[in-house]
Design a protein around this motif. Structure first.
Motif, PDB file in Angstrom:
ATOM      1  N   ALA A 306       0.833  -1.207   0.000  1.00  0.00           N
ATOM      2  CA  ALA A 306       0.000   0.000   0.000  1.00  0.00           C
ATOM      3  C   ALA A 306       0.865   1.254   0.000  1.00  0.00           C
ATOM      4  CB  ALA A 306      -0.927  -0.014   1.212  1.00  0.00           C
ATOM      5  N   LEU A 307       1.939   1.227   0.772  1.00  0.00           N
ATOM      6  CA  LEU A 307       2.832   2.378   0.821  1.00  0.00           C
ATOM      7  C   LEU A 307       3.469   2.628  -0.544  1.00  0.00           C
ATOM      8  CD1 LEU A 307       4.193   4.580   2.510  1.00  0.00           C
ATOM      9  CD2 LEU A 307       5.928   2.896   3.170  1.00  0.00           C
ATOM     10  N   GLU A 308       3.905   1.567  -1.192  1.00  0.00           N
ATOM     11  CA  GLU A 308       4.504   1.700  -2.531  1.00  0.00           C
ATOM     12  C   GLU A 308       3.490   2.257  -3.526  1.00  0.00           C
ATOM     13  OE1 GLU A 308       7.499   1.143  -3.755  1.00  0.00           O
ATOM     14  OE2 GLU A 308       8.574   0.046  -2.190  1.00  0.00           O
ATOM     15  N   SER A 309       2.252   1.778  -3.453  1.00  0.00           N
ATOM     16  CA  SER A 309       1.241   2.211  -4.427  1.00  0.00           C
ATOM     17  C   SER A 309       0.825   3.664  -4.224  1.00  0.00           C
ATOM     18  CB  SER A 309       0.010   1.299  -4.346  1.00  0.00           C
ATOM     19  OG  SER A 309      -0.643   1.431  -3.094  1.00  0.00           O
ATOM     20  N   LEU A 310       0.900   4.149  -2.983  1.00  0.00           N
ATOM     21  CA  LEU A 310       0.528   5.540  -2.701  1.00  0.00           C
ATOM     22  C   LEU A 310       1.637   6.523  -3.078  1.00  0.00           C
ATOM     23  CD1 LEU A 310      -1.184   5.125   0.786  1.00  0.00           C
ATOM     24  CD2 LEU A 310      -2.310   5.786  -1.351  1.00  0.00           C
ATOM     25  N   ALA A 311       2.868   6.036  -3.151  1.00  0.00           N
ATOM     26  CA  ALA A 311       4.008   6.916  -3.383  1.00  0.00           C
ATOM     27  C   ALA A 311       4.154   7.283  -4.855  1.00  0.00           C
ATOM     28  CB  ALA A 311       5.287   6.251  -2.886  1.00  0.00           C
ATOM     29  N   VAL A 312       4.488   8.535  -5.103  1.00  0.00           N
ATOM     30  CA  VAL A 312       4.821   8.973  -6.464  1.00  0.00           C
ATOM     31  C   VAL A 312       6.332   9.033  -6.644  1.00  0.00           C
ATOM     32  CG1 VAL A 312       2.670  10.246  -6.779  1.00  0.00           C
ATOM     33  CG2 VAL A 312       4.664  11.411  -5.787  1.00  0.00           C
ATOM     34  N   GLU A 313       7.050   8.955  -5.531  1.00  0.00           N
ATOM     35  CA  GLU A 313       8.514   8.943  -5.578  1.00  0.00           C
ATOM     36  C   GLU A 313       9.023   8.237  -4.324  1.00  0.00           C
ATOM     37  OE1 GLU A 313      12.352  12.034  -5.479  1.00  0.00           O
ATOM     38  OE2 GLU A 313      10.292  12.814  -5.527  1.00  0.00           O
ATOM     39  N   VAL A 314      10.075   7.439  -4.515  1.00  0.00           N
ATOM     40  CA  VAL A 314      10.723   6.772  -3.386  1.00  0.00           C
ATOM     41  C   VAL A 314      12.184   7.167  -3.371  1.00  0.00           C
ATOM     42  CG1 VAL A 314      11.255   4.597  -2.251  1.00  0.00           C
ATOM     43  CG2 VAL A 314       9.136   4.813  -3.574  1.00  0.00           C
ATOM     44  N   ARG A 315      12.599   7.778  -2.283  1.00  0.00           N
ATOM     45  CA  ARG A 315      13.993   8.188  -2.125  1.00  0.00           C
ATOM     46  C   ARG A 315      14.681   7.179  -1.214  1.00  0.00           C
ATOM     47  NH1 ARG A 315      12.034  14.338  -0.727  1.00  0.00           N
ATOM     48  NH2 ARG A 315      11.460  14.955  -2.868  1.00  0.00           N
ATOM     49  N   ARG A 316      15.462   6.307  -1.804  1.00  0.00           N
ATOM     50  CA  ARG A 316      16.103   5.231  -1.054  1.00  0.00           C
ATOM     51  C   ARG A 316      17.305   5.756  -0.275  1.00  0.00           C
ATOM     52  NH1 ARG A 316      12.265   1.324  -0.974  1.00  0.00           N
ATOM     53  NH2 ARG A 316      11.555   0.792  -3.095  1.00  0.00           N
ATOM     54  N   GLU A 317      17.443   5.239   0.935  1.00  0.00           N
ATOM     55  CA  GLU A 317      18.626   5.498   1.749  1.00  0.00           C
ATOM     56  C   GLU A 317      18.934   6.996   1.885  1.00  0.00           C
ATOM     57  OE1 GLU A 317      19.641   1.820   3.226  1.00  0.00           O
ATOM     58  OE2 GLU A 317      21.198   3.353   3.230  1.00  0.00           O
ATOM     59  N   VAL A 318      17.928   7.763   2.296  1.00  0.00           N
ATOM     60  CA  VAL A 318      18.222   9.158   2.623  1.00  0.00           C
ATOM     61  C   VAL A 318      19.152   9.230   3.828  1.00  0.00           C
ATOM     62  CG1 VAL A 318      16.101  10.076   1.618  1.00  0.00           C
ATOM     63  CG2 VAL A 318      16.084   9.320   3.997  1.00  0.00           C
ATOM     64  N   ARG A 319      19.105   8.198   4.643  1.00  0.00           N
ATOM     65  CA  ARG A 319      20.071   7.902   5.689  1.00  0.00           C
ATOM     66  C   ARG A 319      20.185   6.382   5.725  1.00  0.00           C
ATOM     67  NH1 ARG A 319      21.502  11.177   9.931  1.00  0.00           N
ATOM     68  NH2 ARG A 319      21.425   9.384  11.322  1.00  0.00           N
ATOM     69  N   PRO A 320      21.211   5.811   6.355  1.00  0.00           N
ATOM     70  CA  PRO A 320      21.286   4.354   6.437  1.00  0.00           C
ATOM     71  C   PRO A 320      20.011   3.760   7.035  1.00  0.00           C
ATOM     72  CG  PRO A 320      23.363   5.321   7.108  1.00  0.00           C
ATOM     73  CD  PRO A 320      22.404   6.466   6.923  1.00  0.00           C
ATOM     74  N   GLN A 321      19.453   2.774   6.358  1.00  0.00           N
ATOM     75  CA  GLN A 321      18.228   2.082   6.768  1.00  0.00           C
ATOM     76  C   GLN A 321      17.026   3.020   6.871  1.00  0.00           C
ATOM     77  OE1 GLN A 321      17.997  -1.109   6.746  1.00  0.00           O
ATOM     78  NE2 GLN A 321      20.184  -1.443   6.455  1.00  0.00           N
ATOM     79  N   THR A 322      17.042   4.075   6.065  1.00  0.00           N
ATOM     80  CA  THR A 322      15.955   5.055   6.091  1.00  0.00           C
ATOM     81  C   THR A 322      15.554   5.400   4.662  1.00  0.00           C
ATOM     82  OG1 THR A 322      16.829   6.006   8.142  1.00  0.00           O
ATOM     83  CG2 THR A 322      15.243   7.336   6.911  1.00  0.00           C
ATOM     84  N   ASP A 323      14.326   5.026   4.293  1.00  0.00           N
ATOM     85  CA  ASP A 323      13.784   5.340   2.969  1.00  0.00           C
ATOM     86  C   ASP A 323      12.633   6.328   3.113  1.00  0.00           C
ATOM     87  OD1 ASP A 323      15.522   3.472   1.813  1.00  0.00           O
ATOM     88  OD2 ASP A 323      14.067   1.843   2.052  1.00  0.00           O
TER      89      ASP A 323
END
Length: 419
Positions: A306-323
């Motif tokens: 659900a989180l993936e489907s709601l997102a228009v952008e995913v910023r991976r690893e903005v910090r370690p283990q933090t998306d």
């Protein structure tokens, strides 16, 4: 020559030895059991297949079983918790076959679980019921040779009890998770501290003055709520159990349904052992910048699809283990440790002093399983009370704490209805 293995780099072994030795300093009860096992050799010739977090604390537990004579094959129970240096040390220095690499994919994870079963084990050490599931579903021919096993997580025990209720569990499995010492030390104190540790490492955020939502008020949730409140956070609890919800209210926490709590939370942590605790309708209520984390065993408590489907952008690893997930309305939702077990994915898990108790119970339970193999029947078993008491006394001895003993008159009084 090293035992069979699949680890990232055997060259890390000495770093792993140092890490294991450091943890061992805080594990006095397990050290005493190791000395006992080395003298008595209760596990001579016993083959153990383990699915556990590959950490320095686990290494000390397995070294204790090795001292008792066991032959061990270990697979990781979570790809984010594996310490590659610990894995290397177990192989190169301590004679444990390890099949684990940090960050491995699902295919490798499944392959490693299958591999540790190839040695036809006598005992299963499980952390989430994965090995038990595989044996029952895919390798039933192994069942006659398995004496039994231990399960050390709430999630795994839930699965085992369901298997027992449906009449399909064909092994004696001891619910190590359900002992008094395990719940007190591991679930309450361990999960509480290590979850906060994971949040702090991943986000470097301040908890004082912010609202933290704890989903689930079992032993783990209770420990997390206590420590979050101690950090100055306002704590909201969500529950489905009226008794636990009432307990939370009487301890001074705000109790709300998740739909309301989601709108107020700055940090939301699931610790339920169930799935879909935070769903699409809850995600729709979240504040901009809300942090989502899970300290339940599997990555199903937050609806990641659900989180993936709601997102228009995913910023991976903005910090370690933090998306960071950016929604259509511009809100940013932060997910820690990919929704997996936070305290091991973003931190180092429970302190060694906590795991000393849990792994001491497990080591003594393994010896008990072997010693009583002819008398056990399939089902979910409790840890024998003398083991729990033995471990508690070992811990008190290590702390230099003395307690009272009952007088003969007091013993008589407690065992008589005549006053």
């Amino acid at each position: 020559m090293a035992v069979p293995h699949d680890v990232a780099d055997l060259g890390l072994a000495q770093a792993g030895v140092r890490r294991i030795d450091w943890a061992e300093r805080a594990m006095p009860a397990l050290r005493r059991i190791r000395e006992r096992f080395a003298d008595q050799r209760p596990l001579a010739g016993v083959r153990i297949a383990a699915c556990m977090h590959v950490t320095a604390e686990t290494a000390n537990a397995l070294c204790t079983l090795r001292a008792g004579g066991a032959d061990i094959a270990l697979a990781a129970s979570n790809p984010l918790s594996t310490q590659d240096d610990t894995a290397a040390a177990l192989v190169a220095e301590y004679g444990v076959s390890v099949y684990a690499r940090a960050g491995m994919d699902q295919v490798s994870y499944d392959r490693n679980l299958a591999t540790v079963l190839e040695g036809s084990p006598h005992i299963l050490l499980d952390d989430g019921c994965d090995l038990v599931n595989i044996v029952h579903r895919e390798r039933p021919e192994l069942l006659p040779g398995i004496t039994g096993g231990c399960e050390q997580t709430t999630t795994g025990v839930i699965r085992l009890r369901q298997m027992g209720a449906e009449g399909v569990l064909q092994l004696p499995m001891v619910a190590v998770n359900d002992t008094a010492t395990k719940r007190m030390f591991d679930n309450r104190y361990g999960t509480g501290q290590s979850t906060i540790d994971g949040i702090m490492r991943a986000t470097n955020a301040m908890l004082a003055g912010r609202t933290l939502v704890v989903a689930g008020f079992g032993y783990c949730g209770r420990g997390l709520a206590e420590r979050a409140r101690g950090m100055g956070a306002r704590v909201i609890v969500t529950e489905v159990d009226p008794v636990k919800a009432l307990d939370a209210v009487m301890q001074g926490y705000t109790v709300l349904p998740m739909e309301q709590a989601a709108a107020e939370g700055d940090v939301l942590v699931t610790v339920t052992g169930n799935r879909d605790v935070i769903r699409a309708e809850h995600l729709a209520q979240l504040k901009d910048g809300a942090v989502l984390a899970n300290s339940g065993h599997f990555d199903v408590e937050i609806d990641l699809n659900a989180l993936e489907s709601l997102a228009v952008e995913v910023r991976r690893e903005v910090r370690p283990q933090t998306d960071e997930y950016v929604l259509a309305d511009g809100r940013r939702i932060v997910l820690l440790a990919e929704g997996r077990l936070l305290n091991l994915g973003a931190a180092e898990g429970h302190p060694a002093a906590v795991m000393d108790t849990s792994f001491s119970v497990q080591a003594l339970t393994v010896a008990w399983l072997v010693d009583n193999s002819d008398d056990l029947t399939p089902g979910v078993l409790d840890v024998p009370d003398p083991i729990d008491v033995d471990v508690a006394q070992l811990e008190l001895d290590a702390l230099g704490v003395g307690i009272d003993t009952l007088t003969p008159q007091q013993e008589d009084y407690l065992h008589s209805w005549r006053v």
